[in-house]
Scaffold this active site. Structure first.
Site, PDB file in Angstrom:
ATOM      1  N   LYS A 105      -9.513   8.058   2.536  1.00 24.10           N
ATOM      2  CA  LYS A 105      -9.986   6.684   2.331  1.00 24.10           C
ATOM      3  C   LYS A 105     -11.400   6.492   2.868  1.00 24.10           C
ATOM      4  O   LYS A 105     -12.074   5.519   2.508  1.00 24.10           O
ATOM      5  CB  LYS A 105      -9.033   5.680   2.992  1.00 24.10           C
ATOM      6  CG  LYS A 105      -7.698   5.535   2.268  1.00 24.10           C
ATOM      7  CD  LYS A 105      -6.848   4.431   2.868  1.00 24.10           C
ATOM      8  CE  LYS A 105      -5.480   4.335   2.214  1.00 24.10           C
ATOM      9  NZ  LYS A 105      -4.543   5.368   2.717  1.00 24.10           N
ATOM     10  N   CYS A 129       0.806  -1.219   0.000  1.00 22.93           N
ATOM     11  CA  CYS A 129       0.000   0.000   0.000  1.00 22.93           C
ATOM     12  C   CYS A 129       0.835   1.263   0.000  1.00 22.93           C
ATOM     13  O   CYS A 129       0.292   2.365  -0.010  1.00 22.93           O
ATOM     14  CB  CYS A 129      -0.963  -0.035   1.175  1.00 22.93           C
ATOM     15  SG  CYS A 129      -1.906  -1.563   1.157  1.00 22.93           S
ATOM     16  N   PHE A 183       2.111  -3.249   3.849  1.00 23.16           N
ATOM     17  CA  PHE A 183       2.504  -4.560   4.373  1.00 23.16           C
ATOM     18  C   PHE A 183       3.963  -4.807   3.982  1.00 23.16           C
ATOM     19  O   PHE A 183       4.356  -4.558   2.833  1.00 23.16           O
ATOM     20  CB  PHE A 183       1.659  -5.678   3.754  1.00 23.16           C
ATOM     21  CG  PHE A 183       0.281  -5.845   4.345  1.00 23.16           C
ATOM     22  CD1 PHE A 183      -0.121  -5.161   5.482  1.00 23.16           C
ATOM     23  CD2 PHE A 183      -0.616  -6.730   3.754  1.00 23.16           C
ATOM     24  CE1 PHE A 183      -1.385  -5.353   6.018  1.00 23.16           C
ATOM     25  CE2 PHE A 183      -1.883  -6.927   4.276  1.00 23.16           C
ATOM     26  CZ  PHE A 183      -2.274  -6.231   5.413  1.00 23.16           C
ATOM     27  N   GLU A 215      -0.736   5.916  13.801  1.00 25.46           N
ATOM     28  CA  GLU A 215      -0.264   6.921  12.844  1.00 25.46           C
ATOM     29  C   GLU A 215      -0.600   8.332  13.321  1.00 25.46           C
ATOM     30  O   GLU A 215       0.223   9.250  13.220  1.00 25.46           O
ATOM     31  CB  GLU A 215      -0.889   6.689  11.456  1.00 25.46           C
ATOM     32  CG  GLU A 215      -0.393   7.695  10.425  1.00 25.46           C
ATOM     33  CD  GLU A 215      -1.306   7.843   9.219  1.00 25.46           C
ATOM     34  OE1 GLU A 215      -2.461   7.340   9.254  1.00 25.46           O
ATOM     35  OE2 GLU A 215      -0.884   8.484   8.246  1.00 25.46           O
ATOM     36  N   HIS A 251      -9.748   1.900   0.076  1.00 21.31           N
ATOM     37  CA  HIS A 251      -8.286   1.766   0.059  1.00 21.31           C
ATOM     38  C   HIS A 251      -7.837   1.217  -1.288  1.00 21.31           C
ATOM     39  O   HIS A 251      -8.078   0.056  -1.597  1.00 21.31           O
ATOM     40  CB  HIS A 251      -7.872   0.836   1.199  1.00 21.31           C
ATOM     41  CG  HIS A 251      -6.391   0.812   1.449  1.00 21.31           C
ATOM     42  ND1 HIS A 251      -5.483   1.448   0.636  1.00 21.31           N
ATOM     43  CD2 HIS A 251      -5.674   0.223   2.443  1.00 21.31           C
ATOM     44  CE1 HIS A 251      -4.262   1.238   1.119  1.00 21.31           C
ATOM     45  NE2 HIS A 251      -4.349   0.501   2.217  1.00 21.31           N
ATOM     46  N   HIS A 271      -2.532   8.091   6.133  1.00 17.22           N
ATOM     47  CA  HIS A 271      -2.731   6.757   5.550  1.00 17.22           C
ATOM     48  C   HIS A 271      -4.077   6.202   6.024  1.00 17.22           C
ATOM     49  O   HIS A 271      -4.818   5.631   5.238  1.00 17.22           O
ATOM     50  CB  HIS A 271      -1.573   5.842   5.946  1.00 17.22           C
ATOM     51  CG  HIS A 271      -1.636   4.495   5.299  1.00 17.22           C
ATOM     52  ND1 HIS A 271      -1.570   4.328   3.931  1.00 17.22           N
ATOM     53  CD2 HIS A 271      -1.768   3.247   5.823  1.00 17.22           C
ATOM     54  CE1 HIS A 271      -1.659   3.032   3.646  1.00 17.22           C
ATOM     55  NE2 HIS A 271      -1.780   2.359   4.772  1.00 17.22           N
TER      56      HIS A 271
END
Lengths: 82, 407
Positions: free
Chosen positions: B330, B164, B395, B313, B335, B302
């Site tokens: 998002k 991502c 990831f 975050e 996403h 994010h």
């Protein structure tokens, strides 16, 4: 029921159009797939398998190199129909 | 970085769950539109998927591409080429030597639809029915390659693959091509199109996806106390990056400056985020851009709407950047995985250029631990020189922070 040569030409032109975007009326019997229609070998393999599905025939991989013009393909498919 | 190799943004392109163009997407974002809906495909009910909704593109690529284009490109490349064409036209179709034009397009999963469909064809109809174009379509660099062919880009064509973070990392790679002198113009961004049963089943088994099947448009709810996972989206975002010198010489419209970037890796868990690594990326971005936290007024987070990720975050943003207006877009787009960082760069560039932070929707019951100011409606940003942060994490422990500043 066998397809006529005209039906095969029309069907091939539709396949070529979907694969390459060439107008169907540019797919004429005397045209060369590579020299006139600028169809590369990968597209040609796809066109062959599409034609097999559409007309219920088998076009062996070894035979593809002999299909220089659209007319060659139409004649081969005509003859290959049971 | 200032001076002759300073990098500016001169073109934007996107096709997203809330619009087929940048203008439509931005308008929908400012209106707080959700792009999430129940899927109507046969396979959703046929396979009894535990999640029945997603954020699919608002405009099908087949509606704007020719039939041969759709036959030769995986869906991920189709959306990339749509966004790249828009970005290139938006930049005024720059006159640039092919050898000075680069392309970097990132993706998380690459040509997943092609891979899955080809496997089905092989099993059901045999090897002769597998398309000869299968490998060129499924390879992850396919989108970048098609964009380079389209534009005649010969300075180098690259693909970043960091889940991502792929789209944001592509923009960093493009910036570095310009800074190092390898190119004057780089078309950079990210793409993804994997709204397919397999990733949905797999992400659901990770308990990463929201299962709010009865209310899809409210399922993506970053920072909300009741958030239960992300919503799978698809689409692409592309920017045209240019050396400031090249852009000014041709009189290009400059949206903003790509002031700098920071990247870090966690070397920890393969899937779990690490706020310390994220904070490190943000600090490195400030150093790279020669900016201080006081210059940064906005952050496109994010924030995917997962219980674990959002607050970590937000704490890192608060720690490194202090008082900023945070947007979690998002909430509207879902996403986009490898497309996310690039689309969110488009949003961040527009936020700086138009001095408006886009809203975060579905934030009705904020998590009590939320340490930052989240915009729930469009928020005006200050006048004068400003900068904005765009975070993307993937990831594998990939952290990318970009800083966009007024030109």
């Amino acid at each position: 029921m066998a397809y006529t040569e005209q039906e095969i030409l029309t069907g091939l032109a539709e396949i070529v159009n979907e694969e390459t975007g060439l107008p169907t009326d540019s797919v004429e019997l005397e045209k060369s797939f590579t020299d006139d229609l600028d169809i590369d070998s990968l597209s040609m393999m796809t066109i062959v398998t599409q034609a097999e599905d559409k007309f219920g025939v088998t076009i062996p991989d070894d035979e593809v190199k002999n299909l220089v013009t659209v007319g060659d393909a139409v004649r081969f498919i005509t003859g290959a129909q049971a | 970085m200032a001076g002759s190799r300073s990098v500016v943004v001169t073109g934007l392109g996107a096709t997203t769950p809330i619009g087929g163009t940048v203008a439509d997407t931005w308008k929908a974002a400012l209106a707080g539109t959700s792009g999430v809906a129940t899927m109507t495909h046969d396979w959703v009910t046929g396979l009894e998927l535990p999640v029945t909704f997603a954020a699919e593109v608002a405009v099908e690529p087949s509606a704007v591409l020719t039939v041969p284009e759709t036959r030769r490109m995986d869906r991920s490349a189709q959306v990339a080429i749509v966004a790249a064409r828009e970005a290139w036209a938006d930049a005024g179709t720059p006159e640039v030597e092919g050898t000075r034009l680069g392309v970097v397009v990132g993706t998380g999963l690459g040509g997943l639809w092609t891979l899955m469909n080809s496997w089905d064809t092989l099993k059901e109809r045999g090897p002769r029915r597998v398309l000869p174009m299968t490998v060129p379509m499924l390879m992850p660099n396919s989108s970048a390659a098609y964009v380079s062919i389209e534009l005649g880009a010969k300075a180098g064509t690259h693909t970043t693959v960091s889940a991502c973070a792929s789209g944001a990392e592509a923009i960093v790679a493009g910036m570095e091509m310009i800074r190092s002198g390898r190119a004057d113009v780089v078309v950079a961004g990210g793409t993804e199109a994997c709204v397919h049963a397999l990733p949905i089943a797999a992400f659901a088994r990770m308990q990463a996806l929201s299962t709010r099947n009865d209310s899809p448009e409210t399922a993506s709810r970053p920072y909300d106390a009741t958030r239960d996972g992300f919503v799978l989206g698809e689409g692409a975002g592309i920017v045209v990056l240019e050396s400031e010198e090249h852009a000014k010489a041709r009189g290009a419209r400059i949206y903003a400056r790509l002031a700098g970037a920071g990247m870090s890796s966690d070397a920890g868990d393969i899937a779990a985020p690490d706020a310390a690594g994220q904070a490190r990326a943000m600090r490195l971005a400030l150093t790279d851009a020669d900016l201080t936290a006081a210059d940064v007024v906005h952050a496109n987070a994010h924030a995917t709407s997962t219980p674990a990720g959002d607050i970590g975050e937000a704490e890192a943003i608060n720690e490194v950047m202090g008082d900023v207006v945070v947007s979690a877009t998002k909430s509207m787009t879902g996403h986009l995985l490898g497309g996310a960082g690039a689309l969110e760069t488009v949003f961040t560039v527009l936020a700086v250029a138009e001095r408006t932070a886009p809203p975060t929707i579905n934030l009705t019951d904020p998590d009590p631990r939320l340490p930052v100011d989240v915009a729930t409606s469009p928020r005006e940003l200050p006048a004068g020189q400003i900068a904005a942060l765009n975070n993307s994490f993937g990831f594998g422990g990939h952290n990318v922070s970009l800083l966009i500043a007024t030109a």
